[in-house]
Design a protein around this motif. Sequence first.
Motif, PDB file in Angstrom:
ATOM      1  N   ASP A   1      46.238 -17.971  60.958  1.00 34.94           N
ATOM      2  CA  ASP A   1      45.155 -18.910  61.267  1.00 34.94           C
ATOM      3  C   ASP A   1      45.519 -19.803  62.445  1.00 34.94           C
ATOM      4  OD1 ASP A   1      47.053 -20.385  59.920  1.00 34.94           O
ATOM      5  OD2 ASP A   1      45.721 -21.031  58.314  1.00 34.94           O
TER       6      ASP A   1
ATOM      7  N   ALA B   1      45.225 -20.543  52.000  1.00 32.09           N
ATOM      8  CA  ALA B   1      45.690 -21.920  51.811  1.00 32.09           C
ATOM      9  C   ALA B   1      46.637 -22.031  50.620  1.00 32.09           C
ATOM     10  CB  ALA B   1      44.494 -22.852  51.640  1.00 32.09           C
TER      11      ALA B   1
ATOM     12  N   ALA C   1      39.980 -17.678  52.953  1.00 30.00           N
ATOM     13  CA  ALA C   1      40.536 -18.948  53.439  1.00 30.00           C
ATOM     14  C   ALA C   1      41.208 -19.715  52.298  1.00 30.00           C
ATOM     15  CB  ALA C   1      39.439 -19.795  54.083  1.00 30.00           C
ATOM     16  N   GLU C   2      40.588 -19.718  51.124  1.00 35.47           N
ATOM     17  CA  GLU C   2      41.179 -20.399  49.968  1.00 35.47           C
ATOM     18  C   GLU C   2      42.477 -19.724  49.541  1.00 35.47           C
ATOM     19  OE1 GLU C   2      38.053 -20.302  47.061  1.00 35.47           O
ATOM     20  OE2 GLU C   2      36.859 -21.820  48.111  1.00 35.47           O
TER      21      GLU C   2
ATOM     22  N   ARG D   1      34.701 -14.742  53.156  1.00 35.10           N
ATOM     23  CA  ARG D   1      35.482 -15.519  54.123  1.00 35.10           C
ATOM     24  C   ARG D   1      36.048 -16.790  53.471  1.00 35.10           C
ATOM     25  NH1 ARG D   1      33.297 -12.417  57.616  1.00 35.10           N
ATOM     26  NH2 ARG D   1      32.107 -12.570  59.452  1.00 35.10           N
ATOM     27  N   ARG D   2      35.221 -17.462  52.681  1.00 38.50           N
ATOM     28  CA  ARG D   2      35.682 -18.668  51.980  1.00 38.50           C
ATOM     29  C   ARG D   2      36.802 -18.327  51.006  1.00 38.50           C
ATOM     30  NH1 ARG D   2      30.215 -19.702  52.106  1.00 38.50           N
ATOM     31  NH2 ARG D   2      29.915 -18.998  49.969  1.00 38.50           N
TER      32      ARG D   2
END
Length: 136
Positions: A13, A78, A74-75, A70-71
């Motif tokens: 990222d 993270a 990303a989660e 996508r969310r």
Amino acid sequence: MDISIHLSTLPHDDPDAAVAFYRDVLGFEVRSDVGQGKMRWITVGPVGQPGTGILLAPPAVDPGVTEAERRTIAEMMAKGTYGWILLATKNLDSIFEKVQAGDAEVVQEPTEQPYGVRDCAFRDPAGNLIRIQELR
């Protein structure tokens, strides 16, 4: 069959942080860096092993990936649960010291595992789990 593993893929990222980590901390060579901004595909690999590499790629850029996916990606990145790779070395302690000095998040110090290997684990700048196993 004559098949070899050529590239494995990990998400990034922050392409500049990824290059700094894999080049400056792990000592890999940068073989290609295409694209611009955060949309860069970067190939790195161990010096002297031109047939083996890692493609560091932006996650979820395929047009078939939904916004919900996508969310989720990303989660997971993270949390450090999206990508991982297993590397190997003959000198685990030396590599561990270098990685630790490079401010990587240490997940596990060098440990003799009950299943017969000695390894350590840390996270790269994108949260990917990197395990390094000692070759004996």
